[in-house]
Design a protein around this motif. Structure first.
Motif, PDB file in Angstrom:
ATOM      1  N   SER B 112      19.446  -2.900 -43.218  1.00 22.54           N
ATOM      2  CA  SER B 112      18.376  -3.575 -43.951  1.00 22.54           C
ATOM      3  C   SER B 112      18.840  -3.996 -45.343  1.00 22.54           C
ATOM      4  O   SER B 112      18.341  -4.966 -45.891  1.00 22.54           O
ATOM      5  N   GLY B 182      17.982  -4.210 -33.671  1.00 24.38           N
ATOM      6  CA  GLY B 182      16.781  -5.045 -33.569  1.00 24.38           C
ATOM      7  C   GLY B 182      15.931  -4.931 -34.818  1.00 24.38           C
ATOM      8  O   GLY B 182      15.586  -5.937 -35.449  1.00 24.38           O
ATOM      9  N   VAL B 183      15.616  -3.700 -35.207  1.00 18.75           N
ATOM     10  CA  VAL B 183      14.791  -3.498 -36.406  1.00 18.75           C
ATOM     11  C   VAL B 183      15.589  -3.871 -37.652  1.00 18.75           C
ATOM     12  O   VAL B 183      15.059  -4.455 -38.600  1.00 18.75           O
ATOM     13  N   TRP B 186      15.410  -7.613 -38.308  1.00 23.35           N
ATOM     14  CA  TRP B 186      14.125  -7.983 -38.917  1.00 23.35           C
ATOM     15  C   TRP B 186      14.126  -7.630 -40.401  1.00 23.35           C
ATOM     16  O   TRP B 186      13.813  -8.459 -41.251  1.00 23.35           O
ATOM     17  N   LEU B 187      14.496  -6.383 -40.704  1.00 17.33           N
ATOM     18  CA  LEU B 187      14.408  -5.920 -42.092  1.00 17.33           C
ATOM     19  C   LEU B 187      15.410  -6.626 -42.996  1.00 17.33           C
ATOM     20  O   LEU B 187      15.089  -6.987 -44.127  1.00 17.33           O
ATOM     21  N   MET B 190      14.178 -10.085 -43.771  1.00 24.00           N
ATOM     22  CA  MET B 190      13.022 -10.028 -44.669  1.00 24.00           C
ATOM     23  C   MET B 190      13.445  -9.628 -46.075  1.00 24.00           C
ATOM     24  O   MET B 190      12.879 -10.083 -47.064  1.00 24.00           O
ATOM     25  N   LEU B 266      12.687  -6.022 -29.312  1.00 24.15           N
ATOM     26  CA  LEU B 266      12.994  -5.940 -30.739  1.00 24.15           C
ATOM     27  C   LEU B 266      14.294  -6.670 -31.056  1.00 24.15           C
ATOM     28  O   LEU B 266      14.396  -7.419 -32.029  1.00 24.15           O
ATOM     29  N   SER B 269      13.846 -10.611 -30.503  1.00 23.84           N
ATOM     30  CA  SER B 269      12.979 -11.212 -31.525  1.00 23.84           C
ATOM     31  C   SER B 269      13.656 -11.101 -32.888  1.00 23.84           C
ATOM     32  O   SER B 269      13.618 -12.044 -33.688  1.00 23.84           O
ATOM     33  N   GLY B 270      14.304  -9.968 -33.128  1.00 20.54           N
ATOM     34  CA  GLY B 270      15.013  -9.786 -34.395  1.00 20.54           C
ATOM     35  C   GLY B 270      16.106 -10.821 -34.561  1.00 20.54           C
ATOM     36  O   GLY B 270      16.258 -11.427 -35.622  1.00 20.54           O
ATOM     37  N   TYR B 273      14.511 -14.292 -35.202  1.00 23.26           N
ATOM     38  CA  TYR B 273      13.931 -14.345 -36.544  1.00 23.26           C
ATOM     39  C   TYR B 273      15.047 -14.468 -37.586  1.00 23.26           C
ATOM     40  O   TYR B 273      14.983 -15.261 -38.516  1.00 23.26           O
ATOM     41  N   PHE B 274      16.101 -13.683 -37.371  1.00 28.19           N
ATOM     42  CA  PHE B 274      17.245 -13.690 -38.282  1.00 28.19           C
ATOM     43  C   PHE B 274      17.868 -15.086 -38.342  1.00 28.19           C
ATOM     44  O   PHE B 274      18.134 -15.618 -39.415  1.00 28.19           O
TER      45      PHE B 274
END
Lengths: 427, 285
Positions: B112, B182-183, B186-187, B190, B266, B269-270, B273-274
């Motif tokens: 992250s 995956g998480v 996303w992080l 973001m 995850l 989608s991650g 999104y990335f």
């Protein structure tokens, strides 16, 4: 073989300048903004459609409508004032950021040198950093291994190759960083001002390497403020002005056109309020060239003493102002630079109160050679921090008046032509 | 040598790159990622090397973290609270789940922050940006391996031998890494826009820890709730590691299937999104 290496069509890049000084945001700000927007919308009902919607951001085109082609084997210099879009162009070409409009086609492996030593880690040894940096720049492990010895000897760090680079001197660090980058063998090389680092000997070495690269028939795009380097390394130059392509042609005339365009040829340059070069502590308002009689001139005689006056406005109380006058010749080579820290007056080095000041720099006669010169200034406040530079502010011609020349009919060689002391005695 | 005209004219075809503004959801460009596999290797190698060079205890940290947590848990949950542990000694029970958790939590937190920490790279060089969070998650493997090996003397001490279930261990390891990545994707994406992530991520990880069956077994939960619990992929991971290593009776079964589906969701989608946010990284970071 003549084939297109780079084709750029109607390229444009728009940046948002957020109102806030911070470039990143927190979730709270985003939530508040969208909340405010929906409240406004709800309160305005249908009427809001008639009102012009004020954008929360200011938009700026860093580059717009730029089109050109580069053939394989060409070396092209990219010139222009600060903020003209040179670095943005390189960032787009090297795929670091995406264009807003237009397109780019690249044929061949691309290597970009926007900075040397990208990704160097202080804890790792020289050897380890060579491999890491090479991989970051896109070299394969096999090709790094095969060039390893060459890189080490180019950087002259043989003895320290297994020492962590945090123990390196800044010179060694730069040499190693440049050495890795210089051994990248791409078809197209993009270079941004990397030569502006290191000591003179090292810069010379870098320039040699660059000219080798261009002579090997690689395609090179080279951004620099050093017009001398552009003129020697590149046959063609592209001049960007305020994000647009101003001129594209042979290097020498393009460099001259660029130098003339930015400079006042009337002997006095006054900046518009929003164009004044400066930092948050002080800004330059005008630059004036005066001859020995105190008249504003754009032509001076070689033997006369001339004065360059720079007026500036201090906006922050307690600013310590240091100026540097840098003189360039018609080929874009720097002739000399002179710092105001030698000024012998009660104002120098003192914290100044807000207000207007004028600084004078006297250039003695019998120093310059015939030809055109360009004046730039660098301003520094505080303790050698917060520096800024003007683009070419003034242009003037130095004219022969025969004082030094006497009966010699030819032209003097060299950039300068100082009056030195000569004696002849019988032995 | 015979002269062949072909060899004269055969110019190697140069790679062609076409750049234009992208709109909406970008493709993952996995081929590009493959082309940069050596960079991935070097970044993993750098992370590991730097981590061990900068710490005094070095590799010992890999053991200290799960081992100390295990000791504290054994004292309070195992002894004092008398928490049941699916028929295996409580220290083994908690440690077997702490090993993958440590890999997950460190990978997630480092991923992250990864883009912000490599801001300089993002602004100066092109490469598929996915390489950065991927490298941070994968660089946890030596720590994981060391912590896992420590399980051997522990199992010998308690007189437990692994069963054939152990062949499934790579699957559970993959599940751990996929969830972390995956998480982490996303992080990290973001984080470039919202600096809150730096403070939110550790807190979020801590909540997640208590929401996962690490200190307690999930076998207490009746079906169908136990299957639903698999929505937390770390539930599938914790139970999976115990089942594969210690041979506990409670097969994760349907719960594991749910965990795998969620982890894949995850991860994909991650990744999308990335990639969507990727174009602004260099301008904002």
């Amino acid at each position: 073989m003549s084939a297109v290496a780079i084709r750029v069509e109607k390229l444009g890049k728009q940046y948002r300048i957020d109102g806030q000084p911070a470039r990143y945001r927190t979730i709270r700000e985003t939530l508040m903004q969208s909340l405010q927007a929906s409240v406004h919308r709800a309160a305005g009902w249908g009427r809001s459609q008639n009102r012009p919607v004020s954008s929360p951001y200011e938009l700026l085109w860093a580059l717009r409508e730029v089109s050109f082609e580069v053939q394989h084997g060409e070396a092209v210099g990219i010139i222009g004032a600060n903020g003209a879009g040179k670095s943005t162009l390189l960032k787009l070409l090297s795929r670091i950021t995406e264009p807003t409009e237009g397109s780019i086609d690249l044929y061949g492996y691309i290597g970009s040198l926007l900075e040397v030593g990208t990704g160097f880690h202080p804890e790792l040894t020289g050897r380890e950093n060579i491999y890491l940096n090479g991989a970051i720049l896109g070299m394969s492990r096999a090709s790094i291994r095969s060039k390893f010895d060459e890189i080490v000897s180019f950087a002259e760090v043989e003895k320290f190759i297994d020492t962590p680079v945090k123990h390196y001197s800044s010179g060694m660090y730069l040499r190693l960083a440049f050495a890795v980058a210089a051994h990248l063998e791409p078809d197209i090389l993009l270079v941004d001002e990397v030569l502006a680092v290191g000591d003179a000997a090292f810069q010379q070495k870098c320039l040699h390497k660059m000219s080798d690269v261009t002579q090997e028939g690689r395609t090179v795009l080279f951004v620099s403020h050093n017009m001398g380097a552009i003129s020697t390394l590149c046959r063609r130059a592209i001049w960007l002005h305020k994000g647009r392509l101003a001129q594209d042609g042979a290097a020498a005339p393009t460099v001259t056109a660029y130098l003339n365009a930015g400079s006042a040829t009337s002997g006095r340059k006054v900046w518009a309020v929003d164009e004044r070069p400066g930092n948050r502590s002080f800004t330059l308002t005008s630059v004036t060239l005066k001859n020995a009689a105190g008249e504003i001139v754009s032509e001076v005689y070689l033997s006369e003493t001339i004065t360059v006056e720079v007026e500036f406005e201090v906006t922050e109380p307690g600013t310590k102002v240091v100026l540097s006058l840098n003189l360039w010749d018609a080929h874009g080579s720097e002739v000399f630079s002179s710092l105001s820290n030698t000024a012998d007056n009660p104002y120098h080095g003192r914290p100044l109160q807000p207000g207007r000041y004028c600084s004078q720099c006297v250039i003695y006669g019998n120093l310059l050679n015939e030809g055109r010169y360009y004046v730039t200034f660098i301003g520094v406040s505080g303790y050698w921090s917060d520096g800024f530079r003007t683009d070419y502010a003034l242009a003037f011609d130095a004219l022969e008046d025969g004082v030094l020349k006497r009966d010699y009919p030819g032209r003097y060689g060299g950039v300068l032509r100082p009056k030195l002391v000569w004696t002849i005695t019988p032995r | 040598m015979a002269f062949t005209p072909e060899s004269q004219t055969a110019v190697p075809r140069l790679p062609h790159v076409h750049i234009e503004p992208s709109h909406g959801w970008a493709s993952l460009r996995l081929a590009d990622l493959w082309a940069y596999r050596e960079l991935l290797y070097f970044l993993i190698w750098r992370d590991i090397k730097v981590r061990y060079k900068q710490t005094v205890l070095g590799v010992a940290w890999a053991i200290i973290q799960p081992l100390c947590t295990m000791i504290v848990f054994s004292l309070f949950f195992g002894r004092l609270a008398g928490m049941s542990s699916d028929g295996v000694p409580y220290p083994l029970f908690s440690y077997a789940a702490l090993v993958p958790w440590t890999l997950f939590a460190n990978g997630l937190n480092q991923a992250s922050n990864s883009l912000i920490d490599s801001a300089n790279l993002l602004k100066k060089v092109y490469f598929p940006r996915l390489v950065i969070p991927l490298a941070t998650v994968l660089s946890g493997w030596p720590d994981f391996l060391v912590a896992l090996v420590l399980l051997v003397p522990m199992m010998l001490f308690y007189g437990l031998t692994p069963t054939w279930h152990i062949v499934w261990l790579p699957l559970f390891l993959l599940l751990t890494l996929s969830t972390a990545l995956g998480v982490g994707l996303w992080l990290s994406a973001m984080h470039v826009q919202f600096r809150d992530v730096r403070y939110a991520a550790p807190f979020f990880t801590q909540l997640w820890f208590y929401a996962s069956p690490i200190a307690y077994p999930s076998s207490h939960i009746p079906e169908p709730w136990r299957t639903l619990y698999g929505i937390n992929p770390m539930a599938g991971v914790s139970e999976g590691f115990r089942w594969a290593l210690l041979g506990v009776e409670t097969t994760p079964g349907p719960m594991l299937a749910v965990s795998i589906l969620v982890a894949l969701g995850l991860l994909s989608s991650g990744a999308y999104y990335f990639r969507r946010m990727e174009k602004i990284f260099a301008d904002v970071v």
